[in-house]
Design a protein around this motif. Structure first.
Motif, PDB file in Angstrom:
ATOM      1  N   VAL A   1     -19.735 -44.359  54.818  1.00  0.00           N
ATOM      2  CA  VAL A   1     -20.977 -44.454  55.590  1.00  0.00           C
ATOM      3  C   VAL A   1     -20.681 -44.311  57.084  1.00  0.00           C
ATOM      4  N   LEU A   2     -19.626 -44.949  57.563  1.00  0.00           N
ATOM      5  CA  LEU A   2     -19.261 -44.850  58.985  1.00  0.00           C
ATOM      6  C   LEU A   2     -18.833 -43.425  59.336  1.00  0.00           C
ATOM      7  N   TRP A   3     -18.118 -42.763  58.424  1.00  0.00           N
ATOM      8  CA  TRP A   3     -17.712 -41.370  58.652  1.00  0.00           C
ATOM      9  C   TRP A   3     -18.944 -40.484  58.799  1.00  0.00           C
ATOM     10  N   LEU A   4     -19.929 -40.696  57.918  1.00  0.00           N
ATOM     11  CA  LEU A   4     -21.158 -39.911  57.986  1.00  0.00           C
ATOM     12  C   LEU A   4     -21.910 -40.181  59.285  1.00  0.00           C
ATOM     13  N   ALA A   5     -21.957 -41.445  59.695  1.00  0.00           N
ATOM     14  CA  ALA A   5     -22.646 -41.780  60.941  1.00  0.00           C
ATOM     15  C   ALA A   5     -22.008 -41.063  62.126  1.00  0.00           C
ATOM     16  N   ARG A   6     -20.666 -41.029  62.162  1.00  0.00           N
ATOM     17  CA  ARG A   6     -19.981 -40.317  63.252  1.00  0.00           C
ATOM     18  C   ARG A   6     -20.322 -38.839  63.236  1.00  0.00           C
ATOM     19  N   LEU A   7     -20.313 -38.244  62.040  1.00  0.00           N
ATOM     20  CA  LEU A   7     -20.621 -36.820  61.924  1.00  0.00           C
ATOM     21  C   LEU A   7     -22.042 -36.536  62.405  1.00  0.00           C
ATOM     22  N   PHE A   8     -23.006 -37.329  61.952  1.00  0.00           N
ATOM     23  CA  PHE A   8     -24.395 -37.096  62.335  1.00  0.00           C
ATOM     24  C   PHE A   8     -24.583 -37.263  63.842  1.00  0.00           C
ATOM     25  N   ARG A   9     -23.859 -38.236  64.420  1.00  0.00           N
ATOM     26  CA  ARG A   9     -23.968 -38.459  65.857  1.00  0.00           C
ATOM     27  C   ARG A   9     -23.371 -37.282  66.624  1.00  0.00           C
ATOM     28  N   GLU A  10     -22.205 -36.813  66.163  1.00  0.00           N
ATOM     29  CA  GLU A  10     -21.559 -35.671  66.831  1.00  0.00           C
ATOM     30  C   GLU A  10     -22.404 -34.406  66.717  1.00  0.00           C
ATOM     31  N   GLU A  11     -23.047 -34.230  65.584  1.00  0.00           N
ATOM     32  CA  GLU A  11     -23.862 -33.036  65.368  1.00  0.00           C
ATOM     33  C   GLU A  11     -25.230 -33.132  66.047  1.00  0.00           C
ATOM     34  N   ARG A  12     -25.619 -34.342  66.465  1.00  0.00           N
ATOM     35  CA  ARG A  12     -26.925 -34.553  67.085  1.00  0.00           C
ATOM     36  C   ARG A  12     -28.032 -34.040  66.160  1.00  0.00           C
ATOM     37  N   ALA A  13     -27.964 -34.486  64.935  1.00  0.00           N
ATOM     38  CA  ALA A  13     -28.896 -34.023  63.907  1.00  0.00           C
ATOM     39  C   ALA A  13     -30.316 -34.511  64.197  1.00  0.00           C
ATOM     40  N   ALA A  14     -31.293 -33.625  63.948  1.00  0.00           N
ATOM     41  CA  ALA A  14     -32.700 -34.006  64.052  1.00  0.00           C
ATOM     42  C   ALA A  14     -33.218 -34.552  62.728  1.00  0.00           C
ATOM     43  N   LEU A  15     -32.631 -34.057  61.626  1.00  0.00           N
ATOM     44  CA  LEU A  15     -33.084 -34.474  60.300  1.00  0.00           C
ATOM     45  C   LEU A  15     -31.916 -34.383  59.324  1.00  0.00           C
ATOM     46  N   VAL A  16     -31.760 -35.397  58.489  1.00  0.00           N
ATOM     47  CA  VAL A  16     -30.762 -35.403  57.420  1.00  0.00           C
ATOM     48  C   VAL A  16     -31.504 -35.497  56.096  1.00  0.00           C
ATOM     49  N   HIS A  17     -31.182 -34.587  55.178  1.00  0.00           N
ATOM     50  CA  HIS A  17     -31.815 -34.568  53.860  1.00  0.00           C
ATOM     51  C   HIS A  17     -30.717 -34.754  52.818  1.00  0.00           C
ATOM     52  N   GLY A  18     -30.766 -35.878  52.096  1.00  0.00           N
ATOM     53  CA  GLY A  18     -29.771 -36.183  51.075  1.00  0.00           C
ATOM     54  C   GLY A  18     -30.327 -35.956  49.682  1.00  0.00           C
ATOM     55  N   PHE A  19     -29.474 -35.436  48.796  1.00  0.00           N
ATOM     56  CA  PHE A  19     -29.878 -35.116  47.424  1.00  0.00           C
ATOM     57  C   PHE A  19     -29.031 -35.921  46.435  1.00  0.00           C
ATOM     58  N   THR A  20     -29.645 -36.450  45.414  1.00  0.00           N
ATOM     59  CA  THR A  20     -29.085 -37.336  44.402  1.00  0.00           C
ATOM     60  C   THR A  20     -28.846 -38.718  45.009  1.00  0.00           C
ATOM     61  N   ILE A  21     -28.737 -39.726  44.156  1.00  0.00           N
ATOM     62  CA  ILE A  21     -28.792 -41.112  44.625  1.00  0.00           C
ATOM     63  C   ILE A  21     -27.709 -41.442  45.652  1.00  0.00           C
ATOM     64  N   LYS A  22     -26.462 -41.147  45.332  1.00  0.00           N
ATOM     65  CA  LYS A  22     -25.385 -41.578  46.225  1.00  0.00           C
ATOM     66  C   LYS A  22     -25.472 -40.882  47.574  1.00  0.00           C
ATOM     67  N   SER A  23     -25.725 -39.583  47.567  1.00  0.00           N
ATOM     68  CA  SER A  23     -25.841 -38.858  48.831  1.00  0.00           C
ATOM     69  C   SER A  23     -27.070 -39.328  49.612  1.00  0.00           C
ATOM     70  N   ALA A  24     -28.156 -39.584  48.908  1.00  0.00           N
ATOM     71  CA  ALA A  24     -29.365 -40.055  49.582  1.00  0.00           C
ATOM     72  C   ALA A  24     -29.125 -41.411  50.234  1.00  0.00           C
ATOM     73  N   VAL A  25     -28.529 -42.339  49.488  1.00  0.00           N
ATOM     74  CA  VAL A  25     -28.315 -43.689  50.012  1.00  0.00           C
ATOM     75  C   VAL A  25     -27.325 -43.674  51.170  1.00  0.00           C
ATOM     76  N   TYR A  26     -26.159 -43.084  50.968  1.00  0.00           N
ATOM     77  CA  TYR A  26     -25.141 -43.104  52.017  1.00  0.00           C
ATOM     78  C   TYR A  26     -25.545 -42.244  53.207  1.00  0.00           C
ATOM     79  N   GLY A  27     -26.186 -41.104  52.917  1.00  0.00           N
ATOM     80  CA  GLY A  27     -26.642 -40.259  54.006  1.00  0.00           C
ATOM     81  C   GLY A  27     -27.692 -40.951  54.848  1.00  0.00           C
ATOM     82  N   SER A  28     -28.609 -41.665  54.194  1.00  0.00           N
ATOM     83  CA  SER A  28     -29.656 -42.351  54.932  1.00  0.00           C
ATOM     84  C   SER A  28     -29.108 -43.515  55.746  1.00  0.00           C
TER      85      SER A  28
END
Length: 391
Positions: free
Chosen positions: A71-98
């Motif tokens: 989860v922390l790795w994903l947060a760093r990636l999203f912050r570095e990418e300056r994402a406007a929207l993250v869309h996660g598919f399937t339960i694990k990706s949706a939960v951890y991505g969100s």
């Protein structure tokens, strides 16, 4: 330009189920980043001009420290990418991505849960013990401002509402990931009826909860009667899923003469052109793409009265045949019926194609998905004709 990140639990899923969405977003002027655990399809996505990152996610891991680090790795990636929207598919990706997107301050989070997976379909003690924990985590991850949840069938919608996992206003029903119906050709309506051996295909990941045991039992029973029906499996075991069937078990069925096993099939239109009936006796689905692809080819469908499946075949005897879950005898009866009545098989197939064109074409699904994105767009965002998330 807005940056949209699409996150799935396999690169295969992104390539086969969400590539058209990625293309549409890119054509609209958005920067699209695709992320998933490593696999052979990641390089293919890059060859198509998309940025793809390999995520250090182990799908079957339950190690709390490893999952927190993810989860922390994903947060760093999203912050570095300056994402406007993250869309996660399937339960694990949706939960951890969100969760990662929340930590990174991403303004819009969309989560697609395509069925409830092993934890909610299995009768195993492990799965039953995990359910309360998973429900609490879902509530933490999928609720809140700037968050939308896409579900693929009314049963899942009702389950989420009853469990109060998210605010009802955040739930959107979109039937499946869509199919490019122009790729899947129907046989001419006036083609002569074949009396060759009926070819019955089950195309799915080789998981027990896809109803593969019932398919095998039906094959054994009908072959014992002297029927010449060809039973065909297409798909591979999924080591990341606890319900995966061992390769040796499948090879044993082949050696017994019960089934033909095609393994992974990259050209589904070609396989479906050599098929007479599509079978999916699944225990639960989000919305099964294999059934829709077969429907687009005007093939008759046999499936179960299960969530997701009943969205594709909704009226028994009109747009397909419906059998009870875990009922190999009923499945054998349905196959016997279509083997004996090829005219009925054709009628059911044509009705299935009509429904696929009306409800499941990918253009419809993508438009509705972009509509969900628009509901999360900040009020100050540019108009749809400019660079905003558009319908």
């Amino acid at each position: 330009m807005n940056k949209v990140i699409l996150f799935a639990n396999t690169d295969w899923y992104l390539y086969n189920f969400r590539l058209s969405l990625a293309y549409r977003l890119r054509d609209m002027g958005h920067e699209v980043v695709l992320i998933s655990p490593p696999g052979e399809y990641g390089p293919r996505l890059r060859e198509l001009g998309f940025r793809w990152h390999a995520v250090p996610m182990i799908r079957r891991s339950l190690n709390p420290l490893r999952e927190l680090n993810l989860v922390l790795w994903l947060a760093r990636l999203f912050r570095e990418e300056r994402a406007a929207l993250v869309h996660g598919f399937t339960i694990k990706s949706a939960v951890y991505g969100s969760l990662g997107a929340k930590l990174a301050g991403v303004p819009a989070r969309v989560n697609s849960v395509a069925g409830l997976g092993y934890v909610f379909t299995s009768r195993d003690l492990k799965a039953r013990m995990l359910r309360p924990v998973v429900r609490r985590v879902l509530r933490l991850a999928l609720d809140g401002d700037g968050c939308a949840l896409i579900l693929q069938n009314p049963d899942d919608v009702q389950m989420f509402k009853t469990a109060r996992l998210v605010d009802e206003s955040a739930i959107h029903l979109i039937k499946g990931s869509g199919v490019n119906c122009s790729r899947f050709k129907a046989r001419p309506a006036d083609a002569p009826l074949s009396r060759e051996p009926l070819r019955a295909l089950l195309a799915a990941r080789m998981l027990w909860d896809k109803g593969i045991a019932e398919f095998i039992d039906a094959a054994r029973a009908l072959k014992r009667e002297g029927r010449s029906i060809r039973f065909i499996l297409a798909g591979m075991p999924d080591a990341g899923n606890p319900a995966s069937i061992e390769r040796a078990t499948i090879e044993g069925w082949v050696a017994e003469g019960l089934v033909e096993w095609r393994g992974h099939v990259s050209d589904m239109p070609a396989l479906l052109a050599e098929t007479d009936v599509m079978v999916l006796p699944s225990y639960r689905e989000g919305l099964p793409k294999s059934l829709i692809e077969a429907a687009a080819c005007a093939l008759p469908l046999i499936t179960t009265d299960a969530p997701g499946c009943r969205e594709v075949v909704s009226v028994n005897g009109e747009d397909g045949l419906i059998v009870p879950v875990r009922d190999a005898v009923a499945l054998a009866n349905a196959l016997r019926l279509l083997d004996d009545d090829r005219a009925l098989a054709r009628k059911l197939g044509l009705a299935a194609r009509d429904k696929a064109l009306r409800e499941f074409d990918e253009a419809i699904v993508i438009d509705r998905t972009l509509g969900v994105y628009q509901t999360l767009a900040p009020a100050h965002q540019a108009a749809p004709s400019s660079v905003g998330i558009a319908r």
